[in-house]
Design a protein around this motif. Structure first.
Motif, PDB file in Angstrom:
ATOM      1  N   GLY A   1      75.122 -86.560  19.524  1.00 47.01           N
ATOM      2  CA  GLY A   1      74.288 -85.789  20.431  1.00 47.01           C
ATOM      3  C   GLY A   1      74.047 -84.392  19.851  1.00 47.01           C
ATOM      4  N   TRP A   2      73.618 -83.461  20.673  1.00 46.00           N
ATOM      5  CA  TRP A   2      73.359 -82.097  20.211  1.00 46.00           C
ATOM      6  C   TRP A   2      74.672 -81.364  19.970  1.00 46.00           C
ATOM      7  CZ3 TRP A   2      68.920 -80.689  18.345  1.00 46.00           C
ATOM      8  CH2 TRP A   2      67.734 -81.257  18.825  1.00 46.00           C
ATOM      9  N   ARG A   3      74.765 -80.733  18.815  1.00 44.38           N
ATOM     10  CA  ARG A   3      75.929 -79.930  18.450  1.00 44.38           C
ATOM     11  C   ARG A   3      75.458 -78.570  17.949  1.00 44.38           C
ATOM     12  NH1 ARG A   3      80.627 -82.950  17.194  1.00 44.38           N
ATOM     13  NH2 ARG A   3      81.502 -80.895  16.761  1.00 44.38           N
ATOM     14  N   ALA A   4      76.296 -77.553  18.150  1.00 46.12           N
ATOM     15  CA  ALA A   4      75.997 -76.233  17.601  1.00 46.12           C
ATOM     16  C   ALA A   4      75.934 -76.329  16.083  1.00 46.12           C
ATOM     17  CB  ALA A   4      77.063 -75.241  18.033  1.00 46.12           C
ATOM     18  N   TYR A   5      75.077 -75.500  15.458  1.00 46.43           N
ATOM     19  CA  TYR A   5      74.875 -75.584  14.008  1.00 46.43           C
ATOM     20  C   TYR A   5      74.652 -74.186  13.446  1.00 46.43           C
ATOM     21  CZ  TYR A   5      72.684 -76.893   9.553  1.00 46.43           C
ATOM     22  OH  TYR A   5      72.378 -77.032   8.222  1.00 46.43           O
ATOM     23  N   SER A   6      75.329 -73.900  12.350  1.00 44.79           N
ATOM     24  CA  SER A   6      75.148 -72.626  11.664  1.00 44.79           C
ATOM     25  C   SER A   6      74.884 -72.905  10.199  1.00 44.79           C
ATOM     26  CB  SER A   6      76.391 -71.741  11.812  1.00 44.79           C
ATOM     27  OG  SER A   6      76.247 -70.566  11.044  1.00 44.79           O
ATOM     28  N   GLY A   7      73.691 -72.546   9.746  1.00 42.65           N
ATOM     29  CA  GLY A   7      73.322 -72.850   8.365  1.00 42.65           C
ATOM     30  C   GLY A   7      73.495 -71.712   7.394  1.00 42.65           C
ATOM     31  N   GLY A   8      73.765 -70.517   7.878  1.00 45.90           N
ATOM     32  CA  GLY A   8      73.956 -69.418   6.941  1.00 45.90           C
ATOM     33  C   GLY A   8      73.435 -68.084   7.407  1.00 45.90           C
ATOM     34  N   GLY A   9      72.773 -68.013   8.537  1.00 45.09           N
ATOM     35  CA  GLY A   9      72.394 -66.709   9.091  1.00 45.09           C
ATOM     36  C   GLY A   9      70.925 -66.385   9.051  1.00 45.09           C
ATOM     37  N   SER A  10      70.170 -66.902   8.105  1.00 46.51           N
ATOM     38  CA  SER A  10      68.745 -66.584   8.026  1.00 46.51           C
ATOM     39  C   SER A  10      67.962 -67.496   8.965  1.00 46.51           C
ATOM     40  CB  SER A  10      68.239 -66.766   6.598  1.00 46.51           C
ATOM     41  OG  SER A  10      68.211 -68.145   6.254  1.00 46.51           O
ATOM     42  N   PRO A  11      66.738 -67.111   9.355  1.00 46.52           N
ATOM     43  CA  PRO A  11      65.930 -67.979  10.220  1.00 46.52           C
ATOM     44  C   PRO A  11      65.707 -69.363   9.616  1.00 46.52           C
ATOM     45  CG  PRO A  11      65.012 -65.770  10.191  1.00 46.52           C
ATOM     46  CD  PRO A  11      66.094 -65.790   9.144  1.00 46.52           C
ATOM     47  N   ALA A  12      65.534 -69.431   8.291  1.00 41.73           N
ATOM     48  CA  ALA A  12      65.315 -70.735   7.654  1.00 41.73           C
ATOM     49  C   ALA A  12      66.590 -71.561   7.650  1.00 41.73           C
ATOM     50  CB  ALA A  12      64.806 -70.539   6.228  1.00 41.73           C
ATOM     51  N   ALA A  13      67.716 -70.938   7.254  1.00 41.95           N
ATOM     52  CA  ALA A  13      68.976 -71.675   7.154  1.00 41.95           C
ATOM     53  C   ALA A  13      69.492 -72.099   8.528  1.00 41.95           C
ATOM     54  CB  ALA A  13      70.025 -70.814   6.447  1.00 41.95           C
ATOM     55  N   ASP A  14      69.278 -71.265   9.536  1.00 42.63           N
ATOM     56  CA  ASP A  14      69.704 -71.610  10.899  1.00 42.63           C
ATOM     57  C   ASP A  14      68.655 -72.426  11.637  1.00 42.63           C
ATOM     58  OD1 ASP A  14      72.172 -70.449  10.736  1.00 42.63           O
ATOM     59  OD2 ASP A  14      71.595 -68.571  11.688  1.00 42.63           O
ATOM     60  N   HIS A  15      67.511 -72.660  10.985  1.00 43.89           N
ATOM     61  CA  HIS A  15      66.420 -73.453  11.558  1.00 43.89           C
ATOM     62  C   HIS A  15      65.925 -72.871  12.875  1.00 43.89           C
ATOM     63  CE1 HIS A  15      68.431 -76.115   8.716  1.00 43.89           C
ATOM     64  NE2 HIS A  15      67.313 -76.818   8.644  1.00 43.89           N
ATOM     65  N   THR A  16      65.783 -71.556  12.906  1.00 39.68           N
ATOM     66  CA  THR A  16      65.232 -70.920  14.090  1.00 39.68           C
ATOM     67  C   THR A  16      63.748 -70.634  13.922  1.00 39.68           C
ATOM     68  OG1 THR A  16      65.947 -68.764  13.239  1.00 39.68           O
ATOM     69  CG2 THR A  16      67.429 -69.893  14.787  1.00 39.68           C
ATOM     70  N   ASN A  17      63.188 -70.944  12.746  1.00 40.76           N
ATOM     71  CA  ASN A  17      61.744 -70.777  12.570  1.00 40.76           C
ATOM     72  C   ASN A  17      61.036 -72.109  12.269  1.00 40.76           C
ATOM     73  OD1 ASN A  17      62.590 -71.267   9.963  1.00 40.76           O
ATOM     74  ND2 ASN A  17      61.436 -69.592   9.027  1.00 40.76           N
ATOM     75  N   HIS A  18      61.800 -73.182  12.181  1.00 39.98           N
ATOM     76  CA  HIS A  18      61.185 -74.499  11.954  1.00 39.98           C
ATOM     77  C   HIS A  18      62.114 -75.608  12.418  1.00 39.98           C
ATOM     78  CE1 HIS A  18      63.864 -74.404   8.455  1.00 39.98           C
ATOM     79  NE2 HIS A  18      63.691 -75.728   8.362  1.00 39.98           N
ATOM     80  N   VAL A  19      61.527 -76.732  12.787  1.00 40.69           N
ATOM     81  CA  VAL A  19      62.265 -77.917  13.171  1.00 40.69           C
ATOM     82  C   VAL A  19      62.358 -78.844  11.957  1.00 40.69           C
ATOM     83  CG1 VAL A  19      62.339 -79.948  14.690  1.00 40.69           C
ATOM     84  CG2 VAL A  19      61.425 -77.776  15.545  1.00 40.69           C
ATOM     85  N   HIS A  20      63.584 -79.211  11.602  1.00 36.51           N
ATOM     86  CA  HIS A  20      63.779 -80.136  10.472  1.00 36.51           C
ATOM     87  C   HIS A  20      64.103 -81.522  11.017  1.00 36.51           C
ATOM     88  CE1 HIS A  20      65.386 -81.659   6.606  1.00 36.51           C
ATOM     89  NE2 HIS A  20      66.204 -82.346   7.404  1.00 36.51           N
ATOM     90  N   VAL A  21      63.478 -82.552  10.444  1.00 41.59           N
ATOM     91  CA  VAL A  21      63.792 -83.927  10.798  1.00 41.59           C
ATOM     92  C   VAL A  21      64.023 -84.736   9.527  1.00 41.59           C
ATOM     93  CG1 VAL A  21      61.306 -84.519  10.941  1.00 41.59           C
ATOM     94  CG2 VAL A  21      63.004 -86.014  12.001  1.00 41.59           C
ATOM     95  N   SER A  22      65.146 -85.446   9.489  1.00 38.27           N
ATOM     96  CA  SER A  22      65.466 -86.345   8.373  1.00 38.27           C
ATOM     97  C   SER A  22      65.329 -87.777   8.857  1.00 38.27           C
ATOM     98  CB  SER A  22      66.880 -86.097   7.866  1.00 38.27           C
ATOM     99  OG  SER A  22      66.948 -84.925   7.099  1.00 38.27           O
ATOM    100  N   MET A  23      64.721 -88.608   8.024  1.00 41.46           N
ATOM    101  CA  MET A  23      64.414 -89.982   8.394  1.00 41.46           C
ATOM    102  C   MET A  23      65.351 -90.961   7.690  1.00 41.46           C
ATOM    103  SD  MET A  23      61.869 -89.579  10.436  1.00 41.46           S
ATOM    104  CE  MET A  23      61.297 -91.275  10.567  1.00 41.46           C
ATOM    105  N   TYR A  24      65.551 -92.103   8.332  1.00 41.93           N
ATOM    106  CA  TYR A  24      66.332 -93.179   7.728  1.00 41.93           C
ATOM    107  C   TYR A  24      65.515 -93.825   6.626  1.00 41.93           C
ATOM    108  CZ  TYR A  24      69.014 -97.423   7.141  1.00 41.93           C
ATOM    109  OH  TYR A  24      69.752 -98.465   6.608  1.00 41.93           O
TER     110      TYR A  24
END
Length: 336
Positions: free
Chosen positions: A313-336
């Motif tokens: 389910g939804w979990r907190a995520y920290s990618g490194g602090g920047s808008p790109a790394a924290d995905h606060t400026n874009h939605v990332h989707v990975s496909m099977y």
């Protein structure tokens, strides 16, 4: 107005540069665009991919086993109805033999008083023998079919128990992988969740293996057919802001054509965290992708310091602090 002229040796490079700028600006990415730096280590991305893929595959096997068990159970019920009917018919034969005694074929024929009755009795005995033989064979076959169906159902139950164990393991794998970037359960997001048209599956319900084989409409690279289907479905649902999918080099799914980044801002990947309408757009898109994960083949979604996986389910995520790394400026989707 004086005419400006350039040396011929400079014209060709200048034309190429102007064409490149026009292409960049015409793409709708907006000024200052740059491909998002997803953040996170290759080890993390590989672990997330393995955990999500393992969960999706185990779920498909579990669902397929349940479908087989349901079909077998229906077949067993039909066989059991036949068994009741055949047992009654064979019981009638046994009861008749008991009432009349064990009249052998030879005795029945010797009891004939004329050649015509001898022939008639011979024919009757043959018909009775064929009828009773068919009933006995049908009863034996039905019993064997029932035993086979029961054994098959038991095998499917064991398969389901096995996949439940696998799913539990994949969930632990996902939680271990997320430990370095997650601080606990996320709250998720509000927004639309229209139903997407399902992507093609194999006859057993699993996802077909796909490679980066079709042109990526968002870059000059390639993506998988399933990724293209997801992209078109999202755009048809109204999520038409700037998107970038294939990216050469680096880790993760982008180089494999199995991931896309959807900019939250209308102008493209701005280097600021989304707010207001841009945040609402990202919330809605993240919810849409999560809600349609099973239809589209989504492995995981990352948006605004949260990551969604099918087994966590939804979990907190920290990618490194920047808008790109924290995905606060874009939605990332990975496909099977």
């Amino acid at each position: 107005m004086p005419r400006i002229s350039f040396p011929r040796r400079l014209c060709r490079p200048l034309i190429v540069l102007l064409a490149a700028l026009a292409l960049l600006l015409g793409a709708g990415a907006g000024p200052g665009w740059a491909a998002p730096d997803e953040g996170g280590s290759k080890k993390l991305r590989d672990a997330l991919e393995a955990a999500a893929k393992g969960h999706i595959e185990a779920t498909a096997r579990l669902d397929n086993s349940k479908r087989r068990q349901k079909a077998l159970t229906g077949r067993l019920k039909a066989v059991e109805v036949r068994l009741v009917e055949l047992t009654a018919q064979v019981g009638e034969v046994a009861a008749q033999s008991y009432r009349l005694g064990r009249l052998t074929p030879i005795a029945a024929l010797l009891d004939s008083t004329t050649p015509e009755s001898f022939v008639r009795r011979a024919g009757e005995l043959d018909v009775m023998a064929q009828r009773d033989g068919r009933r006995l064979r049908a009863l034996a076959e039905a019993r064997a079919e029932a035993r086979t169906a029961k054994l098959a159902i038991d095998a499917e139950v064991r398969e389901q128990q096995k996949q439940v164990v696998v799913l539990a393991k994949r969930k632990r794998d996902a939680e271990r992988a997320l430990a370095e970037v997650s601080s606990g359960t996320g709250s998720g997001f509000g927004g639309g969740s229209a139903s997407a048209r399902p992507a093609p599956r194999n006859s057993d319900g699993s996802w077909p293996s796909e490679s980066c084989s079709v042109s990526d409409p968002t870059t000059s690279g390639c993506i998988t057919p399933r990724t293209l289907h997801m992209l078109k479905q999202a755009q048809s649902a109204g999520y038409q802001r700037y998107v970038s999918c294939h990216r050469s080099g680096g880790g993760g799914e982008h180089p494999k054509g199995r991931a896309c980044d959807f900019a939250a801002a209308k102008g493209g990947f701005a280097n600021v965290s989304a707010s207001g309408g841009d945040k609402a757009y990202g919330d809605s898109l993240a919810t849409y992708l999560k809600s349609n994960a099973g239809r589209l083949g989504v492995m995981y979604v990352i948006w605004y310091r949260q990551i969604w996986m099918p087994n966590t389910g939804w979990r907190a995520y920290s990618g490194g602090g920047s808008p790109a790394a924290d995905h606060t400026n874009h939605v990332h989707v990975s496909m099977y």
